[in-house]
Design a protein around this motif. Structure first.
Motif, PDB file in Angstrom:
ATOM      1  N   VAL A 128      52.078  47.093  42.380  1.00  0.00           N
ATOM      2  CA  VAL A 128      51.856  48.459  42.128  1.00  0.00           C
ATOM      3  C   VAL A 128      50.917  48.648  40.748  1.00  0.00           C
ATOM      4  N   THR A 129      50.499  49.655  40.575  1.00  0.00           N
ATOM      5  CA  THR A 129      49.613  50.109  39.333  1.00  0.00           C
ATOM      6  C   THR A 129      50.368  49.738  38.059  1.00  0.00           C
ATOM      7  N   THR A 130      51.763  49.718  37.835  1.00  0.00           N
ATOM      8  CA  THR A 130      52.252  49.366  36.682  1.00  0.00           C
ATOM      9  C   THR A 130      52.567  47.801  36.632  1.00  0.00           C
ATOM     10  N   THR A 131      52.439  47.133  37.740  1.00  0.00           N
ATOM     11  CA  THR A 131      52.900  45.710  37.369  1.00  0.00           C
ATOM     12  C   THR A 131      52.003  45.130  36.206  1.00  0.00           C
ATOM     13  N   GLY A 132      52.963  44.435  35.518  1.00  0.00           N
ATOM     14  CA  GLY A 132      52.460  43.577  34.569  1.00  0.00           C
ATOM     15  C   GLY A 132      52.568  42.068  34.865  1.00  0.00           C
ATOM     16  N   ILE A 133      51.304  41.267  34.735  1.00  0.00           N
ATOM     17  CA  ILE A 133      51.411  40.026  34.716  1.00  0.00           C
ATOM     18  C   ILE A 133      50.815  39.222  33.268  1.00  0.00           C
ATOM     19  N   LYS A 134      51.625  38.270  33.004  1.00  0.00           N
ATOM     20  CA  LYS A 134      51.198  37.501  31.578  1.00  0.00           C
ATOM     21  C   LYS A 134      51.849  36.431  31.702  1.00  0.00           C
ATOM     22  N   CYS A 135      51.245  35.347  30.667  1.00  0.00           N
ATOM     23  CA  CYS A 135      51.690  34.203  31.039  1.00  0.00           C
ATOM     24  C   CYS A 135      52.853  33.883  29.648  1.00  0.00           C
ATOM     25  N   ILE A 140      45.171  34.783  38.272  1.00  0.00           N
ATOM     26  CA  ILE A 140      46.073  35.572  39.174  1.00  0.00           C
ATOM     27  C   ILE A 140      45.462  36.985  39.334  1.00  0.00           C
ATOM     28  N   GLN A 141      45.079  37.553  38.018  1.00  0.00           N
ATOM     29  CA  GLN A 141      44.496  38.807  38.210  1.00  0.00           C
ATOM     30  C   GLN A 141      43.099  38.959  38.775  1.00  0.00           C
ATOM     31  N   ALA A 142      42.216  37.760  38.583  1.00  0.00           N
ATOM     32  CA  ALA A 142      40.870  37.814  39.360  1.00  0.00           C
ATOM     33  C   ALA A 142      41.310  37.929  40.859  1.00  0.00           C
ATOM     34  N   GLN A 189      54.883  35.413  34.000  1.00  0.00           N
ATOM     35  CA  GLN A 189      55.923  36.273  34.150  1.00  0.00           C
ATOM     36  C   GLN A 189      55.381  37.617  34.861  1.00  0.00           C
ATOM     37  N   LEU A 190      56.104  37.891  36.017  1.00  0.00           N
ATOM     38  CA  LEU A 190      55.753  39.084  36.919  1.00  0.00           C
ATOM     39  C   LEU A 190      56.853  40.164  36.918  1.00  0.00           C
ATOM     40  N   GLN A 191      56.447  41.441  36.479  1.00  0.00           N
ATOM     41  CA  GLN A 191      57.351  42.632  36.087  1.00  0.00           C
ATOM     42  C   GLN A 191      58.509  42.050  35.302  1.00  0.00           C
ATOM     43  N   GLY A 192      58.494  41.073  34.424  1.00  0.00           N
ATOM     44  CA  GLY A 192      59.604  40.796  33.436  1.00  0.00           C
ATOM     45  C   GLY A 192      60.183  39.549  34.044  1.00  0.00           C
ATOM     46  N   VAL A 193      59.776  38.686  35.159  1.00  0.00           N
ATOM     47  CA  VAL A 193      60.577  37.620  35.592  1.00  0.00           C
ATOM     48  C   VAL A 193      59.572  36.519  35.575  1.00  0.00           C
TER      49      VAL A 193
END
Length: 269
Positions: free
Chosen positions: A181-188, A158-160, A194-198
């Motif tokens: 936005v610049t502070t958006t976090g994406i992780k498995c 997704i990040q790519a 999980q996107l922005q904690g969801v």
């Protein structure tokens, strides 16, 4: 005989120590078992009454879809509440008659676009990433010689795509309809991302506002995206890939938290 105990005819012999203990144990079982049964029954009744037909352990879920849906519902509820509080803050701030406050408000208004706080609409592209089909995933899980990571979408995939869109001049990007936005976090998180904690299950829909040709060219140049697309063309893997130009893409304003709790601007220390 001196010291002996005479037994009266017809009288049963005295019970020995072991026989006495055995009698007491039988008595305990005789009366204790019904008591335990009554206690267990009472506990069942209390449990059924308290739960009212529901699970007494609300954190227990039978499948990932239920967990994801529950977290998404909770996120939407909190977002709605945050929006209400923000509206109250804006109303109170608008009523402050102070020159310095007014100046800061004007500066903040000028930065809204850069911060992703304004809705952006225009032409663009949409990319959809998905895990391999269920039957292919089952075979991959059963075969320990296969690299299971190639059969599912990861945060790096997704990040790519997102980074390639930015490189292609994207004005705004959304994932699952959420503004990036610049502070958006994406992780498995397990088998979801999980996107922005969801947590969100696949497929992952990534849309960008910008020049479709420029963004598509940037995606074509991305090595990481190229690896994913190669696996999408491989019939033995078959992860989902779809890229399509869009006449209209709407990227809603970011509504999440803007405060950075741990990071600090460079040069402040």
């Amino acid at each position: 005989m001196t010291g002996s105990h005479a037994q009266t005819p017809g009288q049963a012999p005295d019970a020995g120590p072991e026989e006495s203990r055995g009698g007491r144990a039988r008595s305990l079982w005789k009366f204790g078992t019904p008591v335990m049964v009554l206690l267990c029954g009472a506990l069942f009744v209390v449990s059924a009454t308290s739960s009212e037909g529901t699970d007494l352990r609300p954190g227990r879920y039978t499948d990932l879809a239920s967990l994801v849906q529950n977290e998404s519902d909770e996120y939407e509820r909190l977002q709605e509440r945050a929006g209400q509080l923000k509206a109250q803050v804006d109303t109170l701030a608008g009523g402050v008659n102070d020159r310095q406050v007014k100046r800061k408000q004007r500066q903040a208004e000028q930065l809204r676009g850069l911060a992703g706080l304004d809705t952006v609409t225009g032409t663009g592209i949409t990319v959809v990433l998905d895990d391999a089909p269920a039957d292919v995933l089952e075979r991959a899980v059963a075969d320990t010689n296969l690299d299971l990571d190639r059969y599912i979408v990861h945060q790096q995939d997704i990040q790519a795509v997102v980074n390639a869109m930015w490189a292609g001049g994207a004005a705004a990007i959304t994932i699952q309809g959420q503004r990036i936005v610049t502070t958006t976090g994406i992780k498995c998180i397990g088998s979801s991302v999980q996107l922005q904690g969801v947590p969100y299950p696949p497929p992952y829909v990534i849309s960008a506002v910008g020049d479709p040709v420029a963004m598509t060219s940037a995606i074509d140049r991305s090595l990481r995206v190229g690896q994913f697309r190669a696996d999408a063309l491989n019939p033995d893997i078959g992860v989902g890939w779809e890229l399509s130009p869009q006449e209209t893409v709407e990227a809603p304003a970011y509504t999440g938290l803007l405060d950075i709790t741990y990071a600090e601007p460079v040069g402040t220390t």
